[in-house]
Design a protein around this motif. Structure first.
Motif, mmCIF file in Angstrom:
data_model
loop_
_atom_site.group_PDB
_atom_site.id
_atom_site.type_symbol
_atom_site.label_atom_id
_atom_site.label_comp_id
_atom_site.label_asym_id
_atom_site.label_seq_id
_atom_site.Cartn_x
_atom_site.Cartn_y
_atom_site.Cartn_z
ATOM 1 N N PRO A 1 20.681 7.357 16.417
ATOM 2 C CA PRO A 1 21.868 7.149 15.582
ATOM 3 C C PRO A 1 22.134 5.680 15.263
ATOM 4 O O PRO A 1 22.694 5.359 14.227
ATOM 5 N N VAL A 2 21.702 4.791 16.143
ATOM 6 C CA VAL A 2 21.917 3.369 15.919
ATOM 7 C C VAL A 2 21.065 2.894 14.746
ATOM 8 O O VAL A 2 21.555 2.235 13.825
ATOM 9 N N SER B 1 22.289 4.287 11.484
ATOM 10 C CA SER B 1 23.464 3.586 10.968
ATOM 11 C C SER B 1 23.084 2.284 10.274
ATOM 12 O O SER B 1 23.703 1.882 9.298
ATOM 13 N N CYS C 1 28.994 -0.229 12.889
ATOM 14 C CA CYS C 1 28.765 1.197 13.097
ATOM 15 C C CYS C 1 27.657 1.412 14.126
ATOM 16 O O CYS C 1 27.785 2.242 15.027
ATOM 17 N N GLN D 1 27.974 3.236 17.772
ATOM 18 C CA GLN D 1 27.101 4.359 18.130
ATOM 19 C C GLN D 1 26.356 4.063 19.432
ATOM 20 O O GLN D 1 26.187 4.945 20.277
ATOM 21 N N ASN E 1 28.734 4.525 22.352
ATOM 22 C CA ASN E 1 28.952 5.957 22.559
ATOM 23 C C ASN E 1 27.747 6.591 23.255
ATOM 24 O O ASN E 1 27.900 7.379 24.183
ATOM 25 N N ASN E 2 26.550 6.241 22.819
ATOM 26 C CA ASN E 2 25.339 6.792 23.428
ATOM 27 C C ASN E 2 25.185 6.359 24.879
ATOM 28 O O ASN E 2 24.811 7.157 25.737
ATOM 29 N N HIS F 1 30.281 13.977 22.952
ATOM 30 C CA HIS F 1 29.445 12.921 22.367
ATOM 31 C C HIS F 1 29.201 13.184 20.886
ATOM 32 O O HIS F 1 29.334 12.282 20.057
ATOM 33 N N MET G 1 30.415 10.930 17.806
ATOM 34 C CA MET G 1 29.407 10.387 16.911
ATOM 35 C C MET G 1 29.795 10.642 15.454
ATOM 36 O O MET G 1 29.677 9.753 14.606
ATOM 37 N N ILE H 1 32.744 8.313 14.500
ATOM 38 C CA ILE H 1 32.292 6.936 14.245
ATOM 39 C C ILE H 1 31.646 6.846 12.874
ATOM 40 O O ILE H 1 31.940 5.942 12.086
ATOM 41 N N ASP H 2 30.770 7.772 12.582
ATOM 42 C CA ASP H 2 30.073 7.774 11.302
ATOM 43 C C ASP H 2 31.068 7.869 10.144
ATOM 44 O O ASP H 2 30.974 7.129 9.167
#
Length: 150
Positions: free
Chosen positions: A12-13, A16, A31, A35, A38-39, A123, A127, A130-131
Motif C-alpha cells: 500500500p505504501v 500510494s 499518504c 499507510q 498503519n501497516n 487494518h 487503510m 487513509i486512502d
C-alpha cells in the motif's frame, strides 16, 4: 520473490506513491507515510497475539498436567456436549478423544484467531480511510487551483 511481510507492509505504501489520484508528491508522501504507520501497527498487534498463543502452547506442551490444561479440557468437553453435536459424527469423536493439552490449546487458539481477524478488519478499514482522506485532499487542491487560476 518477495516475502509476505514485505508485500503487506510495502504494497500500500508503494501504491500510494505512484497513484495518480493523490495529487502532488507532498500529498503522496504523506499518504504513504500514514499507510506505513498503519501497516506497522497492524503487524505489531498480530505479532503480539501470535506470541501470546505461542507462549501458551509451549507452556501446555511442557506442562500438560497443570490445572489450566485439565480445567480447559473439561470445559472443552462441556462445550462439545452442550452443543448437542451428533454422536455418530467422526469429527466429534476425534474432538472428544483429543488429549487434554490439545483441547486446552484449541480454547486458546480460537479466540486468538478471532482477535487476528478483528485486527485485520480494523487494518483494512483504516487503510481505506487513509486512502480516501488523501484522495479527497488532492481533489480539493486541484479544485482550488482551478478556481484561483481559472
Amino acid at each position: 520473490m518477495t516475502s509476505f511481510s514485505t508485500q503487506a507492509v510495502c504494497g500500500p505504501v508503494i501504491g500510494s506513491l505512484v497513484a495518480k489520484d493523490k495529487g502532488d508528491a507532498s500529498n503522496r508522501t504523506k499518504c504513504a507515510g500514514a499507510q506505513l504507520v498503519n501497516n506497522a501497527k497492524t503487524m505489531a498487534q498480530t505479532a503480539l497475539v501470535g506470541g501470546g498463543v505461542y507462549g501458551a502452547a509451549r507452556a501446555f506442551i511442557k506442562h500438560p498436567n497443570t490445572i489450566v490444561v485439565q480445567t480447559g479440557a473439561k470445559f472443552f468437553d462441556k462445550i462439545i456436549n452442550v452443543t448437542k453435536l451428533p454422536k455418530s459424527n467422526k469429527f466429534v469423536d476425534k474432538l472428544l478423544k483429543m488429549p487434554g493439552k490439545a483441547k486446552a490449546f484449541v480454547l486458546i487458539a480460537l479466540p486468538a484467531l478471532l482477535a487476528v481477524d478483528y485486527i485485520r478488519s480494523k487494518h483494512l478499514y483504516k487503510m481505506g480511510q487513509i486512502d480516501q482522506k488523501y484522495t479527497d485532499q488532492a481533489k480539493i487542491e486541484e479544485n482550488t487551483k482551478k478556481n484561483i487560476l481559472g
